[in-house]
Every structure is written in C-alpha cells, then in structure tokens.
Design a protein around this motif. Structure first.
Motif, PDB file in Angstrom:
ATOM      1  N   ASP A 191     -14.171  -5.222  -0.928  1.00 36.53           N
ATOM      2  CA  ASP A 191     -12.983  -4.946  -1.476  1.00 36.53           C
ATOM      3  C   ASP A 191     -12.112  -6.111  -1.191  1.00 36.53           C
TER       4      ASP A 191
ATOM      5  N   ALA B 216     -15.603  -2.579   2.827  1.00 34.43           N
ATOM      6  CA  ALA B 216     -14.290  -3.193   3.060  1.00 34.43           C
ATOM      7  C   ALA B 216     -14.353  -4.767   2.843  1.00 34.43           C
TER       8      ALA B 216
ATOM      9  N   ARG C 160      -0.328  -1.975  -0.337  1.00 31.29           N
ATOM     10  CA  ARG C 160      -0.976  -0.541   0.145  1.00 31.29           C
ATOM     11  C   ARG C 160      -2.375  -0.597   0.003  1.00 31.29           C
ATOM     12  N   ILE C 161      -2.955  -1.185  -0.896  1.00 32.75           N
ATOM     13  CA  ILE C 161      -4.438  -1.222  -0.821  1.00 32.75           C
ATOM     14  C   ILE C 161      -4.915  -2.104   0.249  1.00 32.75           C
ATOM     15  N   GLU C 162      -4.392  -3.111   0.430  1.00 36.83           N
ATOM     16  CA  GLU C 162      -4.859  -4.080   1.485  1.00 36.83           C
ATOM     17  C   GLU C 162      -4.591  -3.447   2.871  1.00 36.83           C
ATOM     18  N   ALA C 163      -3.456  -2.813   2.990  1.00 44.68           N
ATOM     19  CA  ALA C 163      -3.198  -1.950   4.384  1.00 44.68           C
ATOM     20  C   ALA C 163      -4.330  -1.028   4.317  1.00 44.68           C
ATOM     21  N   GLU C 164      -4.651  -0.186   3.430  1.00 43.58           N
ATOM     22  CA  GLU C 164      -5.845   0.923   3.522  1.00 43.58           C
ATOM     23  C   GLU C 164      -7.052  -0.031   3.954  1.00 43.58           C
ATOM     24  N   ARG C 165      -7.319  -0.726   3.178  1.00 45.26           N
ATOM     25  CA  ARG C 165      -8.651  -1.619   3.643  1.00 45.26           C
ATOM     26  C   ARG C 165      -8.917  -2.229   4.708  1.00 45.26           C
ATOM     27  N   ARG C 166      -7.620  -2.471   5.334  1.00 40.75           N
ATOM     28  CA  ARG C 166      -7.540  -3.129   6.885  1.00 40.75           C
ATOM     29  C   ARG C 166      -7.822  -1.810   7.902  1.00 40.75           C
ATOM     30  N   VAL C 167      -6.957  -0.924   7.483  1.00 46.08           N
ATOM     31  CA  VAL C 167      -7.092   0.282   8.579  1.00 46.08           C
ATOM     32  C   VAL C 167      -8.828   0.980   8.360  1.00 46.08           C
ATOM     33  N   THR C 168      -9.124   0.859   7.292  1.00 50.98           N
ATOM     34  CA  THR C 168     -10.612   1.237   7.154  1.00 50.98           C
ATOM     35  C   THR C 168     -11.568   0.328   7.884  1.00 50.98           C
TER      36      THR C 168
END
Length: 448
Positions: free
Chosen positions: A271, A268, A212-220
């Motif tokens: 992170d 990003a 989830r964190i990686e998905a949010e980081r990639r989206v950001t």
C-alpha cells in the motif's frame, strides 16, 4: 423501460444557447426595426397624400370651380368604407389599404356642396427600394449576429469544456492511485471560476483521503510489527511443549497468527507504493513449471508457447503461490495452470468467484468460505494483486459459465470453475528499475 440518454458536451450546449439567444434577439430587433420603418414611411406618405388632396380641393370648391389638374376624383365609388364614414361626419382623413401585398394610400376631404374629393396612390418605387434594402440589411445583420454568437459560444464553451476535461482526467489519475496529481494545477489558466472551486474541493478531498489512508496503513503496519515479536516468541514456546494433540493445536494457531501478521505487513508495504521489482530475464514457461512442481506437484502445467519476460522471480512466485492456495482452498480439483506467451492462467473447477470480487476486485481482511458463497476472500488475492501491480502486470478474475440453471428459481448462470489470469507486461523497465505500477481497479475483471 429506460429512456435513451442524449449525450452532448458543455461546449455545444453553451454554443447552442448563445446562438439561440442571438437568433431570437436578432429576429425580434429585425421585426421591430422593419415595422417601425414601414410605419414611419406610411405615416409620411399619408401626410403627403393629405397635402395633395387639400391642394386639389381648391380647384373644386366654389367659387373657383376650375378644371381639375390633379389625379383627385369626385365621389370615387372605390373609396374605402372607413373614409366614407368619416365623410358622413364631415371630417377629412387618410387610410392605408392593403391590396395584394402592396399598400395604397387614400386621402379624402368633404366639399361644401356635399361631394367627396379623394386621392389614391401606391408606395413610390423609391420607398419600395428602401424597404428591400432595409430587409436585406436586417437579414445580413441577423445572420452575422447568429454566426458570431455561435462562434463565441463555441469559444467560451470550448474553454470551459477543456478545463473540465483536464479536471476529469486529473481526478481519474488520482482515483488510479497517483496521489501527487493536483486537479487545480492540471486545469491551469488565469481565469478563476467555478471550475477552480471544484478543483480545490477535489484536491482537498484527495488530501483528506490520502491522510486517512496513510494513517490507517501506518496503524496497521505498526500493529503487525509490534505483534511480530510476541507471536515469534509464542511460536518458539509452542515448540517446547510436550508432544500431544493440545500442543499441535497451539503450534497450529501460533503459526496461523504468524502468517497473518506477515501478510498484514506485506499488504502495508504494498500500500505504501514503495516496493520496487528486481527484474531478471526468465523463460516464463520453464519458470512456472519448475515453481508449480515445487509448490504443488499434483497441479499440471501446460505451456502453449514459451516466452522470455523481464520480471521479478520472487514476486512472481508469490503470486503463483497465492493463486494456487486460493484455488485449492476455495475451488475444486483439478487445478490447471496454462502458460501462453506472457499470460499465465490458473483455473479450478469449483463454484467460481463471488460476484463481489468480480465487480470490485479482491478485498482485504475478509475471510473466505469453502463454498465461495459470498463471504469473500482473505489477504491472499489482495497480496497477489498488489505484487502484480509492482511488476506492472494485470491480475484479472472471471468465472467459467457451465450453462443456464435447471430452473428459473435457482438464479443466474451456473459457474463451472474460476480463472485467475496474470498478464505480464511487454514494456521495458522504467528508470526506477520497475515497470509502471497499475492501479488496483485497472483490469480486475477479465472481459474475454
């Protein structure tokens, strides 16, 4: 009033429980065996005593009336009341009398002429020896059971406690950002128990959170990257506008948006834990003095003593810039910078950091307020903390206490400024060319 907390390990709890159960079981079995042995011995003595008194009866019953050759007595006044009652009923019987802790065995029979023939003896020395040996054997056996149970409890509890400690250590490493650590691999062992189920649950939770964190980081990162081109075009177009107040506002907002996009991209990258420091040997005091003079000439720098450090000058300059910007925006002058060995302190004389930052550390995507009254900070301190982790350094925050409030209604201690402290490491670089990265929550509060 809070009650005191008694802390004890799982090992000792299990050991105490097994020892207690073993002690209770051994005591109960010892009492049962001791009582059964004594009852059996007394029953046998009563039978023997009855045979002896019946044998003596032949010497006293007519027509024999021969001289008595036994220890039996006629109409013994010491005959227990229980046997006296049986004799009135013309019934023979035996009785065990406890006289001062030493049992005595009575046997009595009624004669045809109305007399009572009785015989009394104590426990034989051999029987007493047998009982003492039995007591000694039961005590030794009980102690052996208790000691063996305690040792077994320590062994079993130690094994479980060791697995739990390994699981806790691995979970702490995961919490510190080492996402490649697996709790199940850390505890090891061939036995499968509830500890393995807990480890698998923690690993599954870690994988889900990381995804989830990686998905949010990639989206950001993707959003910020996609915004960079149009924002750059907007800023270029704003430069072509005719001079005037509206054009200045457009250029100012466009520049603010470009800065925000660049900051988001930098967050990003930090992170992703892929950033590495390009290390150089620098004189820390001289470097900080020169960079602060270029960033803000009005900020004095006091070098207590010089120190050479191996660090990344670009990242160190970024940290200093963010700390100075934060102090100028949210604090009050004068802003002071002190270099002491490997430690750099940036202090302002404003209202201090909010409690949320002191407690949790910098939080991203939170706008600041000029009075630091609890609305928080933006990306500046988050980026500074991230760059410090890349350098293997610590960035801590604390407030300077000015004293108690004028009245109890005004709250807690009044702050007289905020201090951000950068602690550069003393360790040598790693094989990757960077110092070991510290977790975000490690040392975000200065306890000095």
């Amino acid at each position: 009033m809070r009650l005191p907390v008694l802390r004890s390990g799982v090992r000792w709890k299990i050991a105490i429980a097994i020892t207690a159960v073993g002690a209770l079981t051994a005591a109960a079995l010892s009492l049962v065996v001791r009582n059964a042995a004594q009852v059996s011995m007394l029953d046998n003595a009563r039978e023997v005593q009855m045979e002896r008194v019946r044998t003596a009866q032949r010497y006293f019953e007519p027509p024999a009336n021969q001289p008595a050759r036994t220890q039996a007595r006629l109409n013994d006044p010491a005959l227990p009341k229980e046997l006296q009652q049986l004799m009135k009923e013309k019934r023979r019987g035996t009785y065990v009398e406890d006289s001062g802790g030493t049992p005595r065995i009575w046997a009595a029979v009624p004669l045809s002429n109305g007399d009572v023939l009785s015989l009394q003896t104590g426990i034989s020395p051999s029987s007493r020896t047998i009982l003492k040996d039995l007591d000694r054997a039961l005590i030794i056996g009980s102690v052996s059971v208790v000691v063996g149970g305690g040792a077994l409890g320590v062994l079993i509890g130690g094994q479980l406690s060791r697995r739990l400690r390994k699981a806790a250590s691995a979970a702490s490493q995961v919490a510190e950002g080492q996402t490649d650590v697996r709790v199940r691999d850390a505890i090891g062992g061939m036995v499968r128990d509830e500890t393995d189920e807990l480890a698998r649950a923690i690993d599954a939770l870690t994988d889900a959170l990381n995804a989830r964190i990686e998905a949010e980081r990639r989206v950001t990162a993707d959003i910020a990257h996609e915004l960079r081109t149009p924002v750059t075009g907007l800023l270029t177009a704003a430069e072509l506008l005719p001079p005037g107040r509206p054009s200045e506002l457009v250029r100012d907002r466009a520049q603010a948006m470009r800065t925000l996009v660049e900051d988001v991209l930098e967050v990003a990258r930090l992170d992703s834990a892929s950033e590495r420091a390009e290390l150089q040997e620098i004189a820390l005091g001289e470097f900080v003095t020169r960079r602060i003079a270029a960033l803000n000439p009005d900020v004095p720098v006091h070098v207590v003593h010089e120190s050479w450090v191996s660090t990344d000058p670009r990242r160190l300059e970024r940290i200093l810039l963010n700390l100075l910007t934060n102090a100028a925006k949210y604090g009050k002058p004068p802003v002071e910078v002190t270099v002491e060995g490997r430690v750099v302190r940036v202090r302002d004389h404003g209202p201090g950091f909010p409690e949320a930052l002191l407690r949790e550390g910098p939080s991203r995507f939170r706008t600041g307020a000029s009075d630091r009254a609890g609305t928080g900070h933006g990306l500046g301190l988050t980026i500074a903390a991230g760059q410090a982790r890349v350098l293997g350094a610590r960035l801590t925050f604390r407030n300077v206490e000015a004293g108690p409030p004028p009245s109890p209604e005004e709250g807690a201690v009044v702050a007289d400024g905020a201090i951000a402290v950068l602690w550069l490491p003393e360790h040598a670089p790693t094989n990757t060319g960077s110092f070991p990265m510290l977790p975000l929550d490690d040392g975000v509060r200065d306890k000095e």
